[in-house]
Design a protein around this motif. Structure first.
Motif, PDB file in Angstrom:
ATOM      1  N   ARG A  10       0.871  -1.184   0.000  1.00 30.34           N
ATOM      2  CA  ARG A  10       0.000   0.000   0.000  1.00 30.34           C
ATOM      3  C   ARG A  10       0.901   1.225   0.000  1.00 30.34           C
ATOM      4  O   ARG A  10       1.817   1.332   0.813  1.00 30.34           O
ATOM      5  CB  ARG A  10      -0.904   0.028   1.225  1.00 30.34           C
ATOM      6  N   ILE A  11       0.613   2.134  -0.915  1.00 28.42           N
ATOM      7  CA  ILE A  11       1.421   3.340  -1.068  1.00 28.42           C
ATOM      8  C   ILE A  11       0.506   4.546  -0.901  1.00 28.42           C
ATOM      9  O   ILE A  11      -0.570   4.612  -1.492  1.00 28.42           O
ATOM     10  CB  ILE A  11       2.079   3.391  -2.469  1.00 28.42           C
ATOM     11  N   SER A  12       0.936   5.506  -0.103  1.00 27.61           N
ATOM     12  CA  SER A  12       0.193   6.747   0.079  1.00 27.61           C
ATOM     13  C   SER A  12       0.738   7.785  -0.904  1.00 27.61           C
ATOM     14  O   SER A  12       1.943   8.005  -0.975  1.00 27.61           O
ATOM     15  CB  SER A  12       0.339   7.252   1.517  1.00 27.61           C
ATOM     16  N   VAL A  13      -0.183   8.384  -1.679  1.00 29.26           N
ATOM     17  CA  VAL A  13       0.187   9.380  -2.680  1.00 29.26           C
ATOM     18  C   VAL A  13      -0.742  10.587  -2.560  1.00 29.26           C
ATOM     19  O   VAL A  13      -1.752  10.533  -1.862  1.00 29.26           O
ATOM     20  CB  VAL A  13       0.093   8.797  -4.109  1.00 29.26           C
ATOM     21  N   THR A  14      -0.414  11.630  -3.279  1.00 30.33           N
ATOM     22  CA  THR A  14      -1.315  12.764  -3.423  1.00 30.33           C
ATOM     23  C   THR A  14      -2.080  12.552  -4.719  1.00 30.33           C
ATOM     24  O   THR A  14      -1.469  12.332  -5.775  1.00 30.33           O
ATOM     25  CB  THR A  14      -0.530  14.086  -3.476  1.00 30.33           C
ATOM     26  N   ALA A  15      -3.390  12.577  -4.644  1.00 28.39           N
ATOM     27  CA  ALA A  15      -4.225  12.317  -5.819  1.00 28.39           C
ATOM     28  C   ALA A  15      -4.022  13.395  -6.876  1.00 28.39           C
ATOM     29  O   ALA A  15      -4.180  14.578  -6.604  1.00 28.39           O
ATOM     30  CB  ALA A  15      -5.693  12.235  -5.419  1.00 28.39           C
ATOM     31  N   ALA A  16      -3.657  12.959  -8.078  1.00 23.92           N
ATOM     32  CA  ALA A  16      -3.494  13.877  -9.203  1.00 23.92           C
ATOM     33  C   ALA A  16      -4.825  14.109  -9.912  1.00 23.92           C
ATOM     34  O   ALA A  16      -4.971  15.053 -10.679  1.00 23.92           O
ATOM     35  CB  ALA A  16      -2.466  13.329 -10.177  1.00 23.92           C
ATOM     36  N   ALA A  17      -5.779  13.229  -9.668  1.00 24.84           N
ATOM     37  CA  ALA A  17      -7.129  13.331 -10.220  1.00 24.84           C
ATOM     38  C   ALA A  17      -8.093  12.751  -9.187  1.00 24.84           C
ATOM     39  O   ALA A  17      -7.679  12.003  -8.305  1.00 24.84           O
ATOM     40  CB  ALA A  17      -7.228  12.554 -11.528  1.00 24.84           C
ATOM     41  N   ALA A  18      -9.356  13.089  -9.304  1.00 22.78           N
ATOM     42  CA  ALA A  18     -10.361  12.525  -8.398  1.00 22.78           C
ATOM     43  C   ALA A  18     -10.404  11.008  -8.585  1.00 22.78           C
ATOM     44  O   ALA A  18     -10.252  10.509  -9.698  1.00 22.78           O
ATOM     45  CB  ALA A  18     -11.727  13.134  -8.674  1.00 22.78           C
ATOM     46  N   ALA A  19     -10.567  10.285  -7.496  1.00 20.96           N
ATOM     47  CA  ALA A  19     -10.625   8.822  -7.540  1.00 20.96           C
ATOM     48  C   ALA A  19     -11.680   8.323  -6.566  1.00 20.96           C
ATOM     49  O   ALA A  19     -11.902   8.933  -5.520  1.00 20.96           O
ATOM     50  CB  ALA A  19      -9.272   8.216  -7.187  1.00 20.96           C
ATOM     51  N   SER A  20     -12.305   7.231  -6.932  1.00 17.25           N
ATOM     52  CA  SER A  20     -13.263   6.559  -6.055  1.00 17.25           C
ATOM     53  C   SER A  20     -12.676   5.235  -5.613  1.00 17.25           C
ATOM     54  O   SER A  20     -11.856   4.641  -6.319  1.00 17.25           O
ATOM     55  CB  SER A  20     -14.578   6.304  -6.788  1.00 17.25           C
ATOM     56  N   SER A  21     -13.105   4.753  -4.460  1.00 14.64           N
ATOM     57  CA  SER A  21     -12.639   3.470  -3.952  1.00 14.64           C
ATOM     58  C   SER A  21     -12.820   2.389  -5.017  1.00 14.64           C
ATOM     59  O   SER A  21     -13.889   2.268  -5.610  1.00 14.64           O
ATOM     60  CB  SER A  21     -13.423   3.099  -2.697  1.00 14.64           C
ATOM     61  N   GLY A  22     -11.756   1.640  -5.295  1.00 14.18           N
ATOM     62  CA  GLY A  22     -11.805   0.577  -6.288  1.00 14.18           C
ATOM     63  C   GLY A  22     -11.343   0.980  -7.672  1.00 14.18           C
ATOM     64  O   GLY A  22     -11.155   0.125  -8.529  1.00 14.18           O
ATOM     65  N   ASP A  23     -11.147   2.277  -7.894  1.00 16.81           N
ATOM     66  CA  ASP A  23     -10.659   2.741  -9.196  1.00 16.81           C
ATOM     67  C   ASP A  23      -9.204   2.369  -9.404  1.00 16.81           C
ATOM     68  O   ASP A  23      -8.406   2.383  -8.463  1.00 16.81           O
ATOM     69  CB  ASP A  23     -10.738   4.271  -9.315  1.00 16.81           C
ATOM     70  N   GLY A  24      -8.842   2.066 -10.646  1.00 12.89           N
ATOM     71  CA  GLY A  24      -7.443   1.945 -11.015  1.00 12.89           C
ATOM     72  C   GLY A  24      -6.860   3.342 -11.121  1.00 12.89           C
ATOM     73  O   GLY A  24      -7.501   4.255 -11.656  1.00 12.89           O
ATOM     74  N   VAL A  25      -5.657   3.528 -10.580  1.00 12.44           N
ATOM     75  CA  VAL A  25      -5.017   4.842 -10.588  1.00 12.44           C
ATOM     76  C   VAL A  25      -3.598   4.690 -11.117  1.00 12.44           C
ATOM     77  O   VAL A  25      -2.825   3.875 -10.614  1.00 12.44           O
ATOM     78  CB  VAL A  25      -4.986   5.452  -9.167  1.00 12.44           C
ATOM     79  N   LEU A  26      -3.271   5.484 -12.132  1.00 13.17           N
ATOM     80  CA  LEU A  26      -1.934   5.495 -12.711  1.00 13.17           C
ATOM     81  C   LEU A  26      -1.314   6.857 -12.461  1.00 13.17           C
ATOM     82  O   LEU A  26      -1.865   7.879 -12.860  1.00 13.17           O
ATOM     83  CB  LEU A  26      -2.012   5.210 -14.214  1.00 13.17           C
ATOM     84  N   ILE A  27      -0.164   6.854 -11.772  1.00 11.17           N
ATOM     85  CA  ILE A  27       0.590   8.084 -11.529  1.00 11.17           C
ATOM     86  C   ILE A  27       2.013   7.802 -11.999  1.00 11.17           C
ATOM     87  O   ILE A  27       2.746   7.063 -11.346  1.00 11.17           O
ATOM     88  CB  ILE A  27       0.587   8.490 -10.044  1.00 11.17           C
ATOM     89  N   GLY A  28       2.374   8.349 -13.154  1.00  6.57           N
ATOM     90  CA  GLY A  28       3.686   8.044 -13.725  1.00  6.57           C
ATOM     91  C   GLY A  28       3.768   6.562 -14.019  1.00  6.57           C
ATOM     92  O   GLY A  28       2.967   6.023 -14.779  1.00  6.57           O
ATOM     93  N   SER A  29       4.716   5.877 -13.397  1.00 10.46           N
ATOM     94  CA  SER A  29       4.866   4.427 -13.563  1.00 10.46           C
ATOM     95  C   SER A  29       4.296   3.646 -12.385  1.00 10.46           C
ATOM     96  O   SER A  29       4.512   2.443 -12.282  1.00 10.46           O
ATOM     97  CB  SER A  29       6.347   4.066 -13.727  1.00 10.46           C
ATOM     98  N   LEU A  30       3.582   4.320 -11.496  1.00  9.38           N
ATOM     99  CA  LEU A  30       2.979   3.671 -10.330  1.00  9.38           C
ATOM    100  C   LEU A  30       1.506   3.401 -10.630  1.00  9.38           C
ATOM    101  O   LEU A  30       0.754   4.316 -10.970  1.00  9.38           O
ATOM    102  CB  LEU A  30       3.096   4.566  -9.098  1.00  9.38           C
ATOM    103  N   PHE A  31       1.105   2.118 -10.514  1.00 10.27           N
ATOM    104  CA  PHE A  31      -0.292   1.752 -10.697  1.00 10.27           C
ATOM    105  C   PHE A  31      -0.790   1.080  -9.433  1.00 10.27           C
ATOM    106  O   PHE A  31      -0.092   0.258  -8.835  1.00 10.27           O
ATOM    107  CB  PHE A  31      -0.493   0.792 -11.872  1.00 10.27           C
TER     108      PHE A  31
END
Length: 111
Positions: A10-31
């Motif tokens: 589990r990685i804590s990040v600053t959201a670059a876009a709005a996200a909902s629980s269960g969404d796939g999130v891509l930040i650079g090379s981190l998914f």
């Protein structure tokens, strides 16, 4: 160990876009998969390992063990990387045929 920071599942990040629980999130090379809801600028925890049921195009066919890619624009797991820009995020651990809309994916943890 002095340099140990965290397990990494589990990685804590600053959201670059709005996200909902269960969404796939891509930040650079981190998914990862969002553990909760977040607005832009909020703290967001991402699961980077594990098996998740993910949405996919209904026409995609995935066999167990097939690579799974992420189409960030569509917000879908996909069977192929037609654009050359979709990162491989894991492997299918269930078969998903046409016309199914989901596939169970074991995340790579990194790509």
């Amino acid at each position: 160990m002095k340099t140990y920071v965290q397990p990494g599942d589990r990685i804590s990040v600053t959201a670059a876009a709005a996200a909902s629980s269960g969404d796939g999130v891509l930040i650079g090379s981190l998914f990862g998969i969002a553990f909760g809801d977040a607005e832009i600028g909020d703290k967001l925890t991402l699961a980077t390992t594990g098996v998740f049921e993910m949405p996919k195009p209904s026409t995609d066919v995935l066999a167990v063990g097939a690579p799974v890619y992420w189409d960030d624009g569509a917000g879908l797991a996909t069977a192929d990387d037609d654009t050359g820009n979709n990162p491989q995020i894991g492997i299918a651990v269930t078969a998903a045929g046409n016309p199914s809309s989901t596939v169970n994916v074991r995340l790579n943890g990194s790509f």
